[in-house]
Design a protein around this motif. Structure first.
Motif, mmCIF file in Angstrom:
data_model
loop_
_atom_site.group_PDB
_atom_site.id
_atom_site.type_symbol
_atom_site.label_atom_id
_atom_site.label_comp_id
_atom_site.label_asym_id
_atom_site.label_seq_id
_atom_site.Cartn_x
_atom_site.Cartn_y
_atom_site.Cartn_z
ATOM 1 N N TYR A 1 0.742 -1.143 -0.032
ATOM 2 C CA TYR A 1 -0.234 0.064 0.038
ATOM 3 C C TYR A 1 0.880 1.186 -0.193
ATOM 4 O O TYR A 1 0.624 2.367 -0.819
ATOM 5 C CB TYR A 1 -1.034 -0.120 1.048
ATOM 6 C CG TYR A 1 -1.922 -1.098 1.077
ATOM 7 C CD1 TYR A 1 -3.121 -1.101 0.311
ATOM 8 C CD2 TYR A 1 -1.874 -2.344 1.745
ATOM 9 C CE1 TYR A 1 -4.068 -2.132 0.228
ATOM 10 C CE2 TYR A 1 -2.857 -3.385 1.612
ATOM 11 C CZ TYR A 1 -3.837 -3.159 0.986
ATOM 12 O OH TYR A 1 -4.793 -4.136 0.664
ATOM 13 N N ALA A 2 2.022 1.300 0.773
ATOM 14 C CA ALA A 2 2.922 2.231 0.635
ATOM 15 C C ALA A 2 3.419 2.464 -0.911
ATOM 16 O O ALA A 2 3.647 3.697 -1.306
ATOM 17 C CB ALA A 2 4.040 2.117 1.677
ATOM 18 N N ASP A 3 3.727 1.558 -1.574
ATOM 19 C CA ASP A 3 4.250 1.715 -2.932
ATOM 20 C C ASP A 3 3.245 2.251 -3.702
ATOM 21 O O ASP A 3 3.597 2.983 -4.563
ATOM 22 C CB ASP A 3 4.539 0.246 -3.410
ATOM 23 C CG ASP A 3 5.936 -0.296 -2.803
ATOM 24 O OD1 ASP A 3 6.528 0.447 -2.168
ATOM 25 O OD2 ASP A 3 5.935 -1.560 -2.969
ATOM 26 N N LEU A 4 1.829 1.889 -3.790
ATOM 27 C CA LEU A 4 0.834 2.438 -4.115
ATOM 28 C C LEU A 4 0.698 3.903 -3.979
ATOM 29 O O LEU A 4 0.521 4.536 -4.845
ATOM 30 C CB LEU A 4 -0.467 1.709 -4.111
ATOM 31 C CG LEU A 4 -1.931 2.424 -4.504
ATOM 32 C CD1 LEU A 4 -1.809 2.119 -6.073
ATOM 33 C CD2 LEU A 4 -3.017 1.693 -3.874
ATOM 34 N N GLN A 5 0.919 4.274 -2.651
ATOM 35 C CA GLN A 5 0.761 5.653 -2.376
ATOM 36 C C GLN A 5 1.891 6.646 -3.141
ATOM 37 O O GLN A 5 1.713 7.358 -3.650
ATOM 38 C CB GLN A 5 0.865 5.926 -0.880
ATOM 39 C CG GLN A 5 0.429 7.370 -0.497
ATOM 40 C CD GLN A 5 0.406 7.520 0.892
ATOM 41 O OE1 GLN A 5 0.669 6.609 1.632
ATOM 42 N NE2 GLN A 5 -0.423 8.588 1.456
ATOM 43 N N GLN A 6 3.183 5.859 -3.062
ATOM 44 C CA GLN A 6 3.999 6.539 -3.828
ATOM 45 C C GLN A 6 3.862 6.650 -5.116
ATOM 46 O O GLN A 6 4.383 7.854 -5.721
ATOM 47 C CB GLN A 6 5.506 5.768 -3.498
ATOM 48 C CG GLN A 6 6.859 6.455 -3.915
ATOM 49 C CD GLN A 6 7.822 5.818 -3.592
ATOM 50 O OE1 GLN A 6 8.035 4.819 -2.981
ATOM 51 N NE2 GLN A 6 9.156 6.292 -4.208
ATOM 52 N N GLY A 7 3.338 5.680 -5.709
ATOM 53 C CA GLY A 7 3.424 5.749 -7.030
ATOM 54 C C GLY A 7 2.225 6.776 -7.661
ATOM 55 O O GLY A 7 2.336 7.365 -8.628
ATOM 56 N N LEU A 8 1.095 6.755 -6.917
ATOM 57 C CA LEU A 8 -0.014 7.809 -6.860
ATOM 58 C C LEU A 8 0.805 9.336 -6.981
ATOM 59 O O LEU A 8 0.175 9.996 -7.583
ATOM 60 C CB LEU A 8 -1.097 7.710 -6.222
ATOM 61 C CG LEU A 8 -1.974 6.255 -6.359
ATOM 62 C CD1 LEU A 8 -3.042 6.050 -5.261
ATOM 63 C CD2 LEU A 8 -2.416 6.184 -7.811
ATOM 64 N N ASN A 9 1.414 9.350 -5.814
ATOM 65 C CA ASN A 9 1.900 10.775 -5.665
ATOM 66 C C ASN A 9 3.138 11.031 -6.807
ATOM 67 O O ASN A 9 2.582 12.321 -7.474
ATOM 68 C CB ASN A 9 2.916 10.764 -4.308
ATOM 69 C CG ASN A 9 2.133 10.899 -3.116
ATOM 70 O OD1 ASN A 9 0.756 11.646 -3.317
ATOM 71 N ND2 ASN A 9 2.222 10.329 -1.999
ATOM 72 N N ASN A 10 3.619 10.103 -7.542
ATOM 73 C CA ASN A 10 4.416 10.376 -8.788
ATOM 74 C C ASN A 10 3.519 10.549 -9.799
ATOM 75 O O ASN A 10 3.814 11.286 -10.706
ATOM 76 C CB ASN A 10 5.399 9.271 -8.948
ATOM 77 C CG ASN A 10 6.590 9.030 -7.960
ATOM 78 O OD1 ASN A 10 6.706 9.916 -7.224
ATOM 79 N ND2 ASN A 10 6.889 7.689 -7.861
ATOM 80 N N CYS A 11 2.501 10.080 -9.774
ATOM 81 C CA CYS A 11 1.368 10.340 -11.114
ATOM 82 C C CYS A 11 0.945 11.696 -11.109
ATOM 83 O O CYS A 11 0.755 12.286 -12.056
ATOM 84 C CB CYS A 11 0.328 9.313 -11.198
ATOM 85 S SG CYS A 11 0.424 7.583 -11.370
#
Length: 159
Positions: free
Chosen positions: A68-78
């Motif tokens: 979930y932390a990886d998902l959040q980081q990915g969304l912030n990058n998007c």
């Protein structure tokens, strides 16, 4: 490499044999992973392709917190891209597809709620729970289809 074996001893033997085979071809195991363990032991946590493996009468998968932390980081990058909505949709659907093995009927609603919560924390509100549940169900079905496909015999696959 991941092998499912009947015992830790068989796992050790398989690991040793794999190392010997690789050595003959000039390769070697990295040796970075934990030694073989018994998945029937609830204290054993093995991660394969970003998911924890468990054994409870059958092989089960679960999503670790760092997923979930990886998902959040990915969304912030998007959000830094010129077309953030397009990138966010792709990232969320890709993440859900990747965790398909863990999206059982029981886990699916909880995972989707968690994904929506992570998205909201990033300021993203354009997903409907219904659409994400549908995508999660499709991801699980793709996994089940893939994992139940009969193994090809011989060298090539018949089409």
């Amino acid at each position: 490499l991941t092998y499912l074996c009947d015992s830790e001893r068989e796992g050790q033997e398989t690991l040793q044999l794999t190392g010997e085979i690789l050595a003959r071809t000039g390769f070697q195991l990295k040796g970075e992973d934990d030694p073989p363990g018994d998945l029937r032991n609830p204290k054993q946590q093995r991660k394969v392709l970003g998911l924890f493996l468990h054994w409870d009468k059958e092989l089960r998968f679960s999503i670790p917190e760092d997923g979930y932390a990886d998902l959040q980081q990915g969304l912030n990058n998007c959000l830094t891209h010129s077309r953030p909505t397009e990138y966010v949709r792709s990232a969320v659907k890709g993440w859900i597809s990747a965790v398909g093995p863990a999206l059982t009927n029981q886990a699916r609603p909880e995972v989707v709620i968690r994904v929506m919560s992570v998205a909201r924390e990033c300021g993203i509100r354009e997903f409907s729970q219904r659409d994400l549940l549908q995508h999660a169900q499709q991801a699980r079905h793709r996994w089940l289809e893939l994992s139940s496909r009969p193994k090809a015999e011989g060298k090539g696959r018949r089409r």
